[in-house]
Design an enzyme around this catalytic site. Sequence first.
Site, PDB file in Angstrom:
ATOM      1  N   CYS A 134       0.506  10.704 -17.203  1.00 45.52           N
ATOM      2  CA  CYS A 134       0.187  11.987 -17.802  1.00 45.52           C
ATOM      3  C   CYS A 134      -1.276  12.033 -18.342  1.00 45.52           C
ATOM      4  CB  CYS A 134       0.891  12.513 -18.947  1.00 45.52           C
ATOM      5  SG  CYS A 134       2.636  12.707 -18.996  1.00 45.52           S
ATOM      6  N   ARG A 192      -3.344  12.756 -12.633  1.00 41.78           N
ATOM      7  CA  ARG A 192      -2.209  11.958 -13.427  1.00 41.78           C
ATOM      8  C   ARG A 192      -0.961  12.582 -13.536  1.00 41.78           C
ATOM      9  NH1 ARG A 192      -5.187   7.757 -16.149  1.00 41.78           N
ATOM     10  NH2 ARG A 192      -3.153   7.614 -17.518  1.00 41.78           N
ATOM     11  N   TRP A 198       3.520  14.773 -16.056  1.00 37.19           N
ATOM     12  CA  TRP A 198       4.002  14.234 -14.746  1.00 37.19           C
ATOM     13  C   TRP A 198       5.419  13.605 -15.640  1.00 37.19           C
ATOM     14  CZ3 TRP A 198       6.356   9.432 -13.617  1.00 37.19           C
ATOM     15  CH2 TRP A 198       6.500   9.187 -12.104  1.00 37.19           C
ATOM     16  N   ASN A 207       1.338  10.458 -23.963  1.00 37.21           N
ATOM     17  CA  ASN A 207       1.262   9.830 -22.531  1.00 37.21           C
ATOM     18  C   ASN A 207       1.901   8.317 -22.647  1.00 37.21           C
ATOM     19  OD1 ASN A 207       0.907   8.896 -20.139  1.00 37.21           O
ATOM     20  ND2 ASN A 207      -1.046   8.038 -20.328  1.00 37.21           N
ATOM     21  N   GLY A 208       3.056   8.197 -22.168  1.00 39.76           N
ATOM     22  CA  GLY A 208       3.646   7.005 -22.436  1.00 39.76           C
ATOM     23  C   GLY A 208       5.086   7.380 -22.164  1.00 39.76           C
ATOM     24  N   GLU A 228      -7.382  -3.916   8.051  1.00 43.97           N
ATOM     25  CA  GLU A 228      -7.515  -2.762   7.182  1.00 43.97           C
ATOM     26  C   GLU A 228      -7.157  -1.427   7.866  1.00 43.97           C
ATOM     27  OE1 GLU A 228      -7.251  -2.104   4.115  1.00 43.97           O
ATOM     28  OE2 GLU A 228      -8.236  -0.209   4.116  1.00 43.97           O
ATOM     29  N   LYS A 252      -3.997   1.000   6.907  1.00 43.82           N
ATOM     30  CA  LYS A 252      -4.320   2.441   6.651  1.00 43.82           C
ATOM     31  C   LYS A 252      -3.316   3.399   7.501  1.00 43.82           C
ATOM     32  CE  LYS A 252      -5.950   2.371   3.962  1.00 43.82           C
ATOM     33  NZ  LYS A 252      -6.759   1.920   2.683  1.00 43.82           N
ATOM     34  N   GLU A 303       0.436   3.108   6.467  1.00 47.22           N
ATOM     35  CA  GLU A 303       0.632   3.563   5.060  1.00 47.22           C
ATOM     36  C   GLU A 303       0.600   5.122   5.048  1.00 47.22           C
ATOM     37  OE1 GLU A 303      -2.858   2.855   2.469  1.00 47.22           O
ATOM     38  OE2 GLU A 303      -1.805   3.132   0.904  1.00 47.22           O
ATOM     39  N   HIS A 341      -1.519 -15.015  22.782  1.00 40.68           N
ATOM     40  CA  HIS A 341      -0.542 -15.987  22.318  1.00 40.68           C
ATOM     41  C   HIS A 341       0.542 -15.502  21.866  1.00 40.68           C
ATOM     42  CE1 HIS A 341      -3.760 -18.998  23.001  1.00 40.68           C
ATOM     43  NE2 HIS A 341      -4.597 -18.371  22.357  1.00 40.68           N
TER      44      HIS A 341
HETATM   45  C1  F6R Z   1      -3.847   0.743   0.501  1.00 41.05           C
HETATM   46  C2  F6R Z   1      -4.160   0.576  -0.936  1.00 41.05           C
HETATM   47  C3  F6R Z   1      -3.483  -0.814  -1.469  1.00 41.05           C
HETATM   48  C4  F6R Z   1      -4.339  -1.354  -2.595  1.00 41.05           C
HETATM   49  C5  F6R Z   1      -3.535  -2.108  -3.362  1.00 41.05           C
HETATM   50  C6  F6R Z   1      -4.445  -3.057  -4.291  1.00 41.05           C
HETATM   51  O1  F6R Z   1      -4.437   1.862   1.015  1.00 41.05           O
HETATM   52  O2  F6R Z   1      -4.562   1.337  -1.707  1.00 41.05           O
HETATM   53  O3  F6R Z   1      -3.152  -1.490  -0.491  1.00 41.05           O
HETATM   54  O4  F6R Z   1      -5.393  -1.661  -1.942  1.00 41.05           O
HETATM   55  O5  F6R Z   1      -2.168  -1.958  -3.898  1.00 41.05           O
HETATM   56  O6  F6R Z   1      -4.702  -2.146  -5.519  1.00 41.05           O
HETATM   57  P1  F6R Z   1      -5.938  -2.220  -6.261  1.00 41.05           P
HETATM   58  O7  F6R Z   1      -7.427  -2.192  -5.661  1.00 41.05           O
HETATM   59  O8  F6R Z   1      -6.181  -1.215  -7.327  1.00 41.05           O
HETATM   60  O9  F6R Z   1      -6.003  -3.658  -6.993  1.00 41.05           O
END
Ligand code: F6R
Length: 585
Positions: free
Chosen positions: A2, A27, A72, A96-97, A456, A460, A463, A479
């Site tokens: 939150c 958030r 949230w 928040n918590g 990377e 991406k 993901e 290979h």
């Molecule tokens: C992929 C992505 C995650 C973060 C990973 C580490 O797009 O965002 O792979 O890179 O969870 O997060 P941080 O950088 O916050 O330690």
Amino acid sequence: MCGIIGYTGRRNASEIIYQGLKRLEYRGYDSSGAAYLADGKLSVVKKEGKVEKLLPLLKDVKSSLGIGHTRWATHGVPSDTNSHPHRSGNIAVVHNGIIENYAELKGKLISDNYKFVSDTDSEVVAHLLNKNYSGNLLEAMQKTVKMLKGSYALIAICDSENRIIAARYKSPLILGYGSGENYLASDEPALAGLCETISILQDGDIAEVSSESIKIYDENLTPVSREVFPNLAVCCDLGLDNCPHYMLKELREVPDSVRFTERAFEGIRQKLSAILSDVNRAVFVGCGTAYHAAMIGKRYAESFARIPCEAETGGEFRYKQPVIDGRTAVFAISQSGETADTVEAARLALSLGAKVVAVTNSHHSELTRIAHVVVPVAAGPEICVAATKSYTGQVAALYLTANLLAKRQPEKLDKVYDLCKKTVAELNIGSLAQVCAKARGVYFLGRDLDYAVAVEGSLKLKEVSYVPGEGYPSGELKHGTLALIDEETVSVFIICDDLLADKSVNAVEQVRSRGGKTAVFTNVDRVIEKLRSETPYVFELPRCDKYLSPLLSAIAVQKLAYQTAVALGRDPDKPRNLAKSVTVE
Ligand code: F6R
């Protein structure tokens, strides 16, 4: 998560609270609310839905002191009544918590005749403050937090006191210092452009905030002092800026992440140089995208400083009994600075005597607190779960750091900033995204630095679009992975290293001759000439120093992932099963 905010001072609190909540909306955004003092009277307004629903309720309010919350939901569905602030008598509080012992506390409060109107855990805090209040909100807060189990950032006000009282345990809360005005917020971005300095409350702290002063106490109400930092939050709008998704907006901010990171680096140059002065080995650690930045950091440091380097994921490093001593630098790379595996890896490195350098976009996170020095990534807040601009900021920070380690003069990044802008604006890969959206698998291939970007790119795409695939060194294709290639697969090659270009072109041919579809991101003229007639998907990237080319090829793979996700109707900002900050092992 939150978001919470508080303000007292010479400006209109209701406007500051509303704008702050807009900035904190990432958030949580299922409901929001505010409490304020006007003419000595406490009022609470709250509404289910996005923060903008609060505007009609706040727009005519004139107040010099108020608090706000954007929610949230954890306990209780999103609704007007479950929204914060919660009120009990003359006191209102935002939280928040999670209050883990709320059921037990609620039972006791009900037997004391307190009436509950919401299904939240947080309402118990309002009633406890009321119950513990005998003319001093600071003391009521002290008594109340002693009764709580769980996590909390709390901000409370009372109609008979012209101050805000806050407390923190395991949920973030920062204080912002103004002139004739002061602030509280969950994070720095909420205060971007509002105040120059901030401090961070620590677990167990209680704060008393008036327009003229901020006082911080420990759990026994003994005054304590906390370091004051410049507010590094870039003054930016956390809205979508007319983009359909944060991923696109943040992709467009990639050039600024490079430019601002270069500027921020100047502030730590001296300290970093002193800490790295006798280093003879380096280890780069991170998770996910940050690990892929670590792979690039390793290559930079090896090439520039000619010292042995390693790149490891946080989860592997922390369990492998690493060989480390006082002359090893461990670079812990993390957007959030809170990723459990990376933080624990940094702690292990500290315990083994290494020099620990945090490379992070989050300037007051756990990682920054434990590291010997922080290399700032100045990407600004990243809302999309998938990292984009924080990755390029990390790469820029590692480039500058490796140059410093090698006592070498880096290229100025203003030229590559322009090229990043050009790539963001002009690279048109819509047709390839359509092909990837229909593919059974998408493979990203490259060598050396291009390979690091390939992994990377693969992460991406997986993901945000859920299309399977892999990032692979193009020399390794033959290979084993070549067996996967057929007409339903796409192989995306990154070829930005002139010396290795011909080898990668061989790999393109190997895929083509097995019927696989190919695409190429390259800035090597002879590659463009050779392949343009053979594959429709040759995308030209601007020429630049090979060490800086990952900044441009990263934009290409990020765009491809984004557009593929959109073509498949996915929400790239909130991929299934994921969260932005992974604080569990
Ligand atoms: C992929 C992505 C995650 C973060 C990973 C580490 O797009 O965002 O792979 O890179 O969870 O997060 P941080 O950088 O916050 O330690």
